[in-house]
Motif scaffolding. Structure first.
Motif, PDB file in Angstrom:
ATOM      1  N   THR A 260       0.714  -1.184   0.043  1.00 25.49           N
ATOM      2  CA  THR A 260      -0.019  -0.113   0.050  1.00 25.49           C
ATOM      3  C   THR A 260       0.829   1.255   0.096  1.00 25.49           C
ATOM      4  N   TRP A 261       1.933   1.273   0.854  1.00 28.73           N
ATOM      5  CA  TRP A 261       2.790   2.431   0.794  1.00 28.73           C
ATOM      6  C   TRP A 261       3.766   2.664  -0.365  1.00 28.73           C
ATOM      7  N   ALA A 262       3.990   1.375  -0.849  1.00 28.62           N
ATOM      8  CA  ALA A 262       5.001   1.462  -2.168  1.00 28.62           C
ATOM      9  C   ALA A 262       4.122   1.954  -3.295  1.00 28.62           C
ATOM     10  N   VAL A 263       2.993   1.728  -3.402  1.00 24.57           N
ATOM     11  CA  VAL A 263       1.993   2.333  -4.458  1.00 24.57           C
ATOM     12  C   VAL A 263       1.756   3.526  -4.310  1.00 24.57           C
ATOM     13  N   LEU A 264       1.576   4.060  -3.173  1.00 29.72           N
ATOM     14  CA  LEU A 264       1.173   5.726  -2.685  1.00 29.72           C
ATOM     15  C   LEU A 264       2.542   6.572  -3.126  1.00 29.72           C
ATOM     16  N   ALA A 269       6.032   9.991  -6.581  1.00 31.97           N
ATOM     17  CA  ALA A 269       7.151  10.313  -7.425  1.00 31.97           C
ATOM     18  C   ALA A 269       6.981  10.097  -8.964  1.00 31.97           C
ATOM     19  N   ALA A 270       5.807   9.475  -9.452  1.00 32.98           N
ATOM     20  CA  ALA A 270       5.631   9.476 -10.757  1.00 32.98           C
ATOM     21  C   ALA A 270       4.956  10.992 -11.164  1.00 32.98           C
ATOM     22  N   VAL A 271       4.358  11.487 -10.319  1.00 30.97           N
ATOM     23  CA  VAL A 271       3.575  12.833 -10.703  1.00 30.97           C
ATOM     24  C   VAL A 271       4.570  14.099 -10.252  1.00 30.97           C
ATOM     25  N   GLY A 272       5.247  13.931  -9.065  1.00 27.56           N
ATOM     26  CA  GLY A 272       6.172  14.965  -8.661  1.00 27.56           C
ATOM     27  C   GLY A 272       7.572  15.094  -9.527  1.00 27.56           C
ATOM     28  N   PHE A 273       8.082  13.746  -9.414  1.00 26.71           N
ATOM     29  CA  PHE A 273       9.399  13.662 -10.018  1.00 26.71           C
ATOM     30  C   PHE A 273       9.681  13.008 -11.161  1.00 26.71           C
TER      31      PHE A 273
END
Length: 432
Positions: A260-264, A269-273
């Motif tokens: 769950t935490w890995a997906v979040l 990271a995919a959006v912000g970085f």
């Protein structure tokens, strides 16, 4: 490291310690010297080619050190196992069979006398693993040895970075991290970092170590992995962890929480970085150069197009330095095809299939998850890295997987003294 990672080993050997009559037998732990043997095997597989070090090390000196480490490892393993007690292992049997095409092709001397030397090295390497198989019991003992030894190697890389940043990140390698104290290439460092990160994460999920001790390993290893800009190691870590953690989901609440935490975190990271991650992944290379796998495809095409005799097709040209036309092959399957032929490819494929099949058939557990991670990592890395057909870190990774998949040795209970049968007088029997 903290927690269980500091322990010398877990119970589960074939021998037993003394116990009072009638008590359950307690398996003996793995001798501490086994960790030294494993460290010597790791040293042997570090190689002798790489970046320029702060203090120039002659290649002949490095080769003497690495080969001396292998001889010492075999000698120590033999001293620990003088009775030659070994465990049945399909993995080691297949590696032993791999020596056959290696020797047949090397005897032709197309690769020079060095091919026979490499055959002897592979035989000594496999022989040491056979001697250590006595302590393969399905526990995480060798996982801990693996983490400790490669973390020590990464410690030398970090020390070189602190002492001489310029030598540790030279322009020759595009500013990627290399070994400044011992000649290590960026892919090597990335591989070591990715493997111990994945194994340590799994130990945390399996509650075999505390989070503080794990952070001491994971955080600096992640930094070193990022500095190497190694795409193969990163993808192997992510995909291998996904498969390993996925195997724990049916029985582990910690694994479900981790996913769950890995997906979040991955979504953030995919959006912000996204731009930074893309730049890191491309390493300043063009899209066309990346498509050709940084020039590897050119070597691969030339190797496959080269004419070969029937013997060379079947058994290869002999063990060499995993290069063709003076350029590295950087593909385990093509390197095996070149040096050990189709016979070698069949045996290496059998290694992956047998270990993977056994892992998939086992019920969910931490050892199974660690084995799945190591097997999947080696399978992914085999596309852009060589090493599955010769003594290498990849064979050590798979050896750890084989130790995790070994059936626990049944402890032999200590014999209890026979209790003499009490004689009942005749008059007492008559009264009954």
């Amino acid at each position: 490291m903290g927690g269980d990672l500091r322990r010398a080993g877990l119970p589960g050997g074939a021998d037993t310690e003394g116990a009072r009559p009638g008590a359950e037998a307690r398996p003996a732990g793995v001798p501490k010297t086994v960790g030294i043997v494993w460290g010597l095997l790791v040293l042997n597989t570090l190689g002798s080619a790489g970046a320029k070090t702060i203090i120039p090390l002659p290649r002949s000196f490095i080769q003497v050190v690495t080969m001396g480490a292998l001889v010492a490892a075999f000698t120590l393993a033999l001293a620990l196992n003088l009775r030659l007690r070994i465990r049945a292992s399909a993995y080691l049997l297949l590696l032993t069979l791999l020596l056959v095409p290696s020797v047949i092709s090397s005897l032709q001397l197309e690769s020079g006398l060095g091919a026979l030397f490499r055959c002897a090295r592979l035989a000594l390497f496999v022989g040491t693993l056979w001697l250590l198989s006595r302590w393969w019991d399905g526990g995480t003992t060798f996982v801990r040895h693996h983490i400790r030894m490669y973390f020590a190697v990464l410690g030398s890389v970090a020390a070189g970075l602190v002492v001489s940043p310029g030598a540790a990140m030279p322009e020759l390698y595009g500013g990627r991290l290399v070994g400044a104290l011992w000649p290590l290439t960026p892919p090597q460092i990335g591989q070591y970092a990715a493997v111990i990160i994945g194994l340590t994460v799994l130990l945390v999920l399996g509650r075999r170590t505390d989070r503080a001790g794990a952070a001491v390993v994971i955080v600096p290893s992640l930094v070193l992995l990022a500095l190497t800009h190694t795409r193969t190691a990163t993808l192997g870590l992510l995909i291998g962890l996904a498969l390993a953690v996925g195997s724990l989901l049916p029985t582990s609440v910690a694994a479900r929480r981790f996913v769950t935490w890995a997906v979040l975190c991955g979504a953030v990271a995919a959006v912000g970085f996204a731009a930074a991650l893309r730049a890191w992944f491309l390493r300043g290379q063009s899209q066309e150069y990346l498509t050709s796998l940084t020039g590897r495809a050119t070597v691969w095409d030339a190797l496959l197009a080269a004419p070969r005799s029937a013997v060379e097709t079947l058994f290869g040209v002999g063990l060499g330095d995993k290069s063709f036309g003076g350029l590295p092959i950087d593909n385990s399957w093509l390197a095996v095809y070149h040096e050990q032929g189709l016979t070698g490819i069949a045996l290496v494929a059998a290694v992956i299939l047998v270990l993977g099949g056994v892992a998939l058939l086992r019920p969910p557990s931490l050892p199974r998850a660690c084995a799945l991670f190591l097997i999947s990592y080696c399978a992914i890395a085999s596309y852009t890295e060589a090493g599955l057909g010769d003594a290498s870190p990849y064979l050590l990774h798979l050896a750890v997987a084989a130790s995790l998949l070994a059936a626990p040795a049944a402890a032999t209970p200590l014999a209890t003294p026979a209790i003499p049968r009490r004689r009942i007088p005749r008059w007492a029997r008559d009264r009954r």
